[in-house]
Design a protein around this motif. Structure first.
Motif, PDB file in Angstrom:
ATOM      1  N   TRP A  58      51.526  24.601  80.778  1.00 53.29           N
ATOM      2  CA  TRP A  58      51.118  25.564  79.461  1.00 53.29           C
ATOM      3  C   TRP A  58      49.720  25.757  79.566  1.00 53.29           C
ATOM      4  N   PHE A  59      48.773  24.637  79.832  1.00 55.42           N
ATOM      5  CA  PHE A  59      47.185  25.062  79.717  1.00 55.42           C
ATOM      6  C   PHE A  59      46.610  25.891  81.100  1.00 55.42           C
ATOM      7  N   MET A  60      47.458  25.915  81.845  1.00 52.50           N
ATOM      8  CA  MET A  60      47.136  26.787  83.116  1.00 52.50           C
ATOM      9  C   MET A  60      47.652  28.158  82.875  1.00 52.50           C
ATOM     10  N   GLU A  61      48.665  28.193  81.748  1.00 49.08           N
ATOM     11  CA  GLU A  61      49.251  29.651  81.647  1.00 49.08           C
ATOM     12  C   GLU A  61      50.234  30.157  82.489  1.00 49.08           C
ATOM     13  N   ARG A  62      50.853  28.885  83.196  1.00 51.49           N
ATOM     14  CA  ARG A  62      52.151  29.372  83.900  1.00 51.49           C
ATOM     15  C   ARG A  62      53.317  29.445  83.288  1.00 51.49           C
ATOM     16  N   ALA A  63      53.507  28.737  81.851  1.00 51.31           N
ATOM     17  CA  ALA A  63      54.549  28.672  81.199  1.00 51.31           C
ATOM     18  C   ALA A  63      54.192  28.629  79.763  1.00 51.31           C
ATOM     19  N   VAL A  64      55.254  28.849  78.761  1.00 48.35           N
ATOM     20  CA  VAL A  64      54.772  28.734  77.617  1.00 48.35           C
ATOM     21  C   VAL A  64      55.737  27.863  77.015  1.00 48.35           C
ATOM     22  N   PRO A  65      55.296  27.076  75.978  1.00 49.82           N
ATOM     23  CA  PRO A  65      56.358  25.933  75.478  1.00 49.82           C
ATOM     24  C   PRO A  65      57.217  26.760  74.554  1.00 49.82           C
ATOM     25  N   ASP A  66      58.381  26.240  74.756  1.00 48.11           N
ATOM     26  CA  ASP A  66      59.656  26.768  73.838  1.00 48.11           C
ATOM     27  C   ASP A  66      59.558  26.356  72.325  1.00 48.11           C
ATOM     28  N   ASP A  67      58.683  25.482  71.748  1.00 48.09           N
ATOM     29  CA  ASP A  67      58.395  25.022  70.693  1.00 48.09           C
ATOM     30  C   ASP A  67      57.524  25.637  70.085  1.00 48.09           C
ATOM     31  N   GLU A  68      57.754  26.372  68.799  1.00 45.33           N
ATOM     32  CA  GLU A  68      56.410  27.139  68.133  1.00 45.33           C
ATOM     33  C   GLU A  68      55.523  26.322  67.732  1.00 45.33           C
ATOM     34  N   ASP A  69      55.639  25.084  67.523  1.00 45.75           N
ATOM     35  CA  ASP A  69      54.617  24.176  67.089  1.00 45.75           C
ATOM     36  C   ASP A  69      53.539  23.895  68.345  1.00 45.75           C
ATOM     37  N   LEU A  70      54.457  23.650  69.338  1.00 46.06           N
ATOM     38  CA  LEU A  70      53.459  23.353  70.594  1.00 46.06           C
ATOM     39  C   LEU A  70      52.814  24.826  71.109  1.00 46.06           C
ATOM     40  N   ARG A  71      53.460  25.925  71.094  1.00 43.76           N
ATOM     41  CA  ARG A  71      52.671  27.193  71.361  1.00 43.76           C
ATOM     42  C   ARG A  71      51.446  27.168  70.473  1.00 43.76           C
ATOM     43  N   CYS A  72      51.738  26.738  69.074  1.00 45.12           N
ATOM     44  CA  CYS A  72      50.451  27.087  68.460  1.00 45.12           C
ATOM     45  C   CYS A  72      49.299  26.285  68.680  1.00 45.12           C
ATOM     46  N   ILE A  73      49.470  25.040  69.090  1.00 40.50           N
ATOM     47  CA  ILE A  73      48.196  24.167  69.267  1.00 40.50           C
ATOM     48  C   ILE A  73      47.938  24.224  70.688  1.00 40.50           C
ATOM     49  N   VAL A  74      48.629  24.705  71.578  1.00 38.95           N
ATOM     50  CA  VAL A  74      48.119  25.014  73.076  1.00 38.95           C
ATOM     51  C   VAL A  74      47.452  26.305  72.791  1.00 38.95           C
ATOM     52  N   ARG A  75      47.659  27.299  72.039  1.00 36.39           N
ATOM     53  CA  ARG A  75      47.099  28.305  71.978  1.00 36.39           C
ATOM     54  C   ARG A  75      45.523  28.239  71.493  1.00 36.39           C
ATOM     55  N   MET A  76      45.616  27.082  70.252  1.00 34.24           N
ATOM     56  CA  MET A  76      44.435  26.925  69.866  1.00 34.24           C
ATOM     57  C   MET A  76      43.405  26.112  70.680  1.00 34.24           C
ATOM     58  N   ILE A  77      44.048  25.099  71.536  1.00 27.92           N
ATOM     59  CA  ILE A  77      43.214  24.487  72.524  1.00 27.92           C
ATOM     60  C   ILE A  77      42.423  25.590  73.599  1.00 27.92           C
ATOM     61  N   LEU A  78      43.294  26.510  73.913  1.00 24.81           N
ATOM     62  CA  LEU A  78      42.862  27.487  75.150  1.00 24.81           C
ATOM     63  C   LEU A  78      42.033  28.281  74.520  1.00 24.81           C
ATOM     64  N   ASP A  79      42.255  28.721  73.197  1.00 23.73           N
ATOM     65  CA  ASP A  79      41.087  29.722  72.620  1.00 23.73           C
ATOM     66  C   ASP A  79      39.707  29.015  72.519  1.00 23.73           C
ATOM     67  N   ARG A  80      39.699  27.810  72.432  1.00 22.24           N
ATOM     68  CA  ARG A  80      38.545  27.085  72.114  1.00 22.24           C
ATOM     69  C   ARG A  80      37.767  27.036  73.507  1.00 22.24           C
ATOM     70  N   VAL A  81      38.347  27.055  74.650  1.00 25.77           N
ATOM     71  CA  VAL A  81      37.490  27.147  75.877  1.00 25.77           C
ATOM     72  C   VAL A  81      37.532  28.413  76.662  1.00 25.77           C
ATOM     73  N   GLN A  82      38.390  29.415  76.369  1.00 20.99           N
ATOM     74  CA  GLN A  82      38.515  30.562  77.208  1.00 20.99           C
ATOM     75  C   GLN A  82      37.392  31.547  76.371  1.00 20.99           C
ATOM     76  N   PRO A  83      36.569  32.157  77.356  1.00 18.85           N
ATOM     77  CA  PRO A  83      35.634  33.119  76.902  1.00 18.85           C
ATOM     78  C   PRO A  83      36.500  34.358  75.911  1.00 18.85           C
ATOM     79  N   LYS A  84      35.786  34.548  75.217  1.00 24.95           N
ATOM     80  CA  LYS A  84      36.413  35.867  74.173  1.00 24.95           C
ATOM     81  C   LYS A  84      36.311  37.105  74.908  1.00 24.95           C
TER      82      LYS A  84
END
Length: 84
Positions: A58-84
């Motif tokens: 998920w964090f290497m963006e090779r897959a996406v969690p099926d669970d909406e909650d997990l998608r949300c928190i993974v995206r939040m963590i990735l958004d924090r470290v990825q350049p805009k």
């Protein structure tokens, strides 16, 4: 407010032994988790119950969690470290 004992527990649970996960999760739990609302804190705790290999994908963006909650928190963590 998050109790220090809970933060300590989450800190150790966030240390996964896989560098790619540790560099994302440990700073997140130390710097961001205490300010999250209750729902996002619940999502983060749910994420910690997942398998390391799933999180790695998920964090290497090779897959996406099926669970909406997990998608949300993974995206939040990735958004924090990825350049805009």
């Amino acid at each position: 407010m998050v109790e220090q004992s809970e933060l300590n527990r989450l800190f150790w649970q966030s240390r996964r032994g896989m560098l790619e996960l540790d560099v994302l999760l440990v700073p997140f739990v130390k710097e961001v988790y205490p300010q999250l609302d209750e729902e996002d804190q619940r999502r983060y705790r749910k994420l910690l119950c997942c398998e390391d290999q799933d999180m790695f994908g998920w964090f290497m963006e090779r897959a996406v969690p099926d669970d909406e909650d997990l998608r949300c928190i993974v995206r939040m963590i990735l958004d924090r470290v990825q350049p805009k």
